[in-house]
Design a protein around this motif. Sequence first.
Motif, PDB file in Angstrom:
ATOM      1  N   ALA A  51       0.824  -0.753  -0.375  1.00  0.00           N
ATOM      2  CA  ALA A  51       0.226   0.193   0.044  1.00  0.00           C
ATOM      3  C   ALA A  51       1.244   1.085   0.180  1.00  0.00           C
ATOM      4  CB  ALA A  51      -0.511   0.091   0.987  1.00  0.00           C
ATOM      5  N   SER A  52       2.078   1.433   1.141  1.00  0.00           N
ATOM      6  CA  SER A  52       2.569   2.043   0.840  1.00  0.00           C
ATOM      7  C   SER A  52       3.504   2.312  -0.632  1.00  0.00           C
ATOM      8  CB  SER A  52       3.860   2.201   1.931  1.00  0.00           C
ATOM      9  OG  SER A  52       4.916   2.959   1.945  1.00  0.00           O
ATOM     10  N   MET A  53       4.180   1.313  -1.344  1.00  0.00           N
ATOM     11  CA  MET A  53       5.029   2.100  -2.415  1.00  0.00           C
ATOM     12  C   MET A  53       3.627   2.597  -3.849  1.00  0.00           C
ATOM     13  SD  MET A  53       7.754   1.410  -1.955  1.00  0.00           S
ATOM     14  CE  MET A  53       8.490   0.602  -4.060  1.00  0.00           C
ATOM     15  N   ARG A  54       2.389   2.291  -3.692  1.00  0.00           N
ATOM     16  CA  ARG A  54       1.252   2.378  -4.206  1.00  0.00           C
ATOM     17  C   ARG A  54       1.444   3.933  -4.196  1.00  0.00           C
ATOM     18  NH1 ARG A  54      -1.220  -2.800  -3.450  1.00  0.00           N
ATOM     19  NH2 ARG A  54      -1.156  -3.804  -5.368  1.00  0.00           N
ATOM     20  N   ALA A  55       0.687   3.699  -2.695  1.00  0.00           N
ATOM     21  CA  ALA A  55       0.709   5.531  -2.485  1.00  0.00           C
ATOM     22  C   ALA A  55       1.327   6.521  -2.562  1.00  0.00           C
ATOM     23  CB  ALA A  55       0.424   5.398  -0.909  1.00  0.00           C
ATOM     24  N   HIS A  56       2.986   5.995  -2.679  1.00  0.00           N
ATOM     25  CA  HIS A  56       4.029   6.947  -3.373  1.00  0.00           C
ATOM     26  C   HIS A  56       4.525   6.591  -4.368  1.00  0.00           C
ATOM     27  CE1 HIS A  56       5.271   6.466   0.806  1.00  0.00           C
ATOM     28  NE2 HIS A  56       5.704   7.893   1.192  1.00  0.00           N
ATOM     29  N   GLY A  57       3.871   6.862  -5.203  1.00  0.00           N
ATOM     30  CA  GLY A  57       3.633   5.953  -6.706  1.00  0.00           C
ATOM     31  C   GLY A  57       4.630   5.210  -7.642  1.00  0.00           C
ATOM     32  N   PHE A  58       4.437   4.014  -6.966  1.00  0.00           N
ATOM     33  CA  PHE A  58       5.235   3.194  -7.829  1.00  0.00           C
ATOM     34  C   PHE A  58       4.028   2.029  -9.070  1.00  0.00           C
ATOM     35  CE2 PHE A  58       8.067   4.546  -4.674  1.00  0.00           C
ATOM     36  CZ  PHE A  58       9.232   4.639  -5.462  1.00  0.00           C
ATOM     37  N   ASP A  59       5.248   1.281  -9.993  1.00  0.00           N
ATOM     38  CA  ASP A  59       2.969   1.259 -10.254  1.00  0.00           C
ATOM     39  C   ASP A  59       4.077  -0.487  -9.813  1.00  0.00           C
ATOM     40  OD1 ASP A  59       2.283  -0.756 -11.983  1.00  0.00           O
ATOM     41  OD2 ASP A  59       3.452   0.082 -14.043  1.00  0.00           O
ATOM     42  N   LEU A  60       3.043  -1.391  -9.237  1.00  0.00           N
ATOM     43  CA  LEU A  60       3.871  -2.503  -9.135  1.00  0.00           C
ATOM     44  C   LEU A  60       3.301  -3.848 -10.089  1.00  0.00           C
ATOM     45  CD1 LEU A  60       2.762  -2.350  -5.481  1.00  0.00           C
ATOM     46  CD2 LEU A  60       4.680  -1.634  -5.936  1.00  0.00           C
ATOM     47  N   SER A  61       3.796  -3.750 -10.515  1.00  0.00           N
ATOM     48  CA  SER A  61       2.512  -4.759 -11.750  1.00  0.00           C
ATOM     49  C   SER A  61       3.061  -6.057 -11.977  1.00  0.00           C
ATOM     50  CB  SER A  61       2.408  -4.154 -13.504  1.00  0.00           C
ATOM     51  OG  SER A  61       1.656  -3.320 -13.119  1.00  0.00           O
ATOM     52  N   ASP A  62       2.978  -6.927 -11.314  1.00  0.00           N
ATOM     53  CA  ASP A  62       3.818  -8.158 -11.937  1.00  0.00           C
ATOM     54  C   ASP A  62       5.424  -8.021 -10.797  1.00  0.00           C
ATOM     55  OD1 ASP A  62       1.730  -9.998 -13.684  1.00  0.00           O
ATOM     56  OD2 ASP A  62       3.227  -8.285 -14.981  1.00  0.00           O
ATOM     57  N   LEU A  63       5.338  -7.343 -10.094  1.00  0.00           N
ATOM     58  CA  LEU A  63       6.624  -7.221  -9.198  1.00  0.00           C
ATOM     59  C   LEU A  63       6.211  -7.568  -8.096  1.00  0.00           C
ATOM     60  CD1 LEU A  63       8.080  -4.204 -10.224  1.00  0.00           C
ATOM     61  CD2 LEU A  63       8.556  -6.258 -11.126  1.00  0.00           C
ATOM     62  N   THR A  64       7.384  -7.646  -6.549  1.00  0.00           N
ATOM     63  CA  THR A  64       7.264  -8.154  -5.308  1.00  0.00           C
ATOM     64  C   THR A  64       7.682  -6.592  -4.442  1.00  0.00           C
ATOM     65  OG1 THR A  64       9.241  -9.414  -5.711  1.00  0.00           O
ATOM     66  CG2 THR A  64       7.190 -10.645  -5.754  1.00  0.00           C
ATOM     67  N   VAL A  65       7.903  -6.254  -3.523  1.00  0.00           N
ATOM     68  CA  VAL A  65       8.335  -5.395  -2.842  1.00  0.00           C
ATOM     69  C   VAL A  65       9.050  -6.250  -1.915  1.00  0.00           C
ATOM     70  CG1 VAL A  65       8.645  -3.322  -1.405  1.00  0.00           C
ATOM     71  CG2 VAL A  65       6.540  -4.220  -3.340  1.00  0.00           C
ATOM     72  N   ASP A  66      11.065  -6.450  -2.028  1.00  0.00           N
ATOM     73  CA  ASP A  66      12.323  -6.159  -1.310  1.00  0.00           C
ATOM     74  C   ASP A  66      12.442  -5.189  -0.208  1.00  0.00           C
ATOM     75  OD1 ASP A  66      13.876  -7.715  -0.025  1.00  0.00           O
ATOM     76  OD2 ASP A  66      15.724  -6.796  -1.616  1.00  0.00           O
ATOM     77  N   HIS A  67      12.157  -5.859   1.338  1.00  0.00           N
ATOM     78  CA  HIS A  67      12.878  -5.049   2.001  1.00  0.00           C
ATOM     79  C   HIS A  67      13.406  -5.410   2.438  1.00  0.00           C
ATOM     80  CE1 HIS A  67       8.174  -6.280   3.239  1.00  0.00           C
ATOM     81  NE2 HIS A  67       8.202  -4.558   4.222  1.00  0.00           N
ATOM     82  N   GLN A  68      15.133  -3.898   1.971  1.00  0.00           N
ATOM     83  CA  GLN A  68      16.181  -3.928   1.850  1.00  0.00           C
ATOM     84  C   GLN A  68      16.309  -3.970   3.495  1.00  0.00           C
ATOM     85  OE1 GLN A  68      18.494  -3.373  -0.426  1.00  0.00           O
ATOM     86  NE2 GLN A  68      16.016  -4.113  -1.311  1.00  0.00           N
ATOM     87  N   CYS A  69      16.425  -3.429   4.685  1.00  0.00           N
ATOM     88  CA  CYS A  69      16.176  -3.032   5.690  1.00  0.00           C
ATOM     89  C   CYS A  69      16.155  -5.140   6.505  1.00  0.00           C
ATOM     90  CB  CYS A  69      14.813  -2.399   6.930  1.00  0.00           C
ATOM     91  SG  CYS A  69      13.610  -2.735   6.361  1.00  0.00           S
ATOM     92  N   ALA A  70      15.096  -5.463   5.949  1.00  0.00           N
ATOM     93  CA  ALA A  70      15.028  -7.072   6.096  1.00  0.00           C
ATOM     94  C   ALA A  70      13.715  -7.035   7.337  1.00  0.00           C
ATOM     95  CB  ALA A  70      16.030  -7.508   6.899  1.00  0.00           C
ATOM     96  N   ASN A  71      13.268  -6.085   7.150  1.00  0.00           N
ATOM     97  CA  ASN A  71      12.191  -6.093   8.688  1.00  0.00           C
ATOM     98  C   ASN A  71      10.599  -5.703   7.810  1.00  0.00           C
ATOM     99  OD1 ASN A  71      10.282  -5.468  11.022  1.00  0.00           O
ATOM    100  ND2 ASN A  71      11.428  -3.542  11.089  1.00  0.00           N
TER     101      ASN A  71
END
Length: 114
Positions: A51-71
């Motif tokens: 939801a955060s990535m979408r709200a910040h303008g990112f297109d999530l089509s066919d992608l996952t979101v990686d937590h770089q902080c591992a949290n």
Amino acid sequence: MNNREIIEYLTTRSVIMPASEGGCWLWEQCRNQDGYGVATVNGRTEYAHRASMRAHGFDLSDLTVDHQCANRHCWNPAHLELCTRSENTVRTALKRWGAYRRITELTGVGDFRP
């Protein structure tokens, strides 16, 4: 809800850690059994980080979101990166082994943000 309202909704239900403590934005409401933040946005249940990535303008089509902080319950877009499912799987395994940060430091590949 529009994007600004979604970010406000997430913020009011989170603990925002100072940069000196890692800078994670920690979702403090419902979490699933794997530790991911779960939010209801526009009547739809979804992961807080997505939801955060979408709200910040990112297109999530066919992608996952990686937590770089591992949290897993962090939704700070500076700590998140879009990638393919297979790339996310590899990164997750490397993080478990403590190798991802070291590989990133040595090669400069990736965009690790502590």
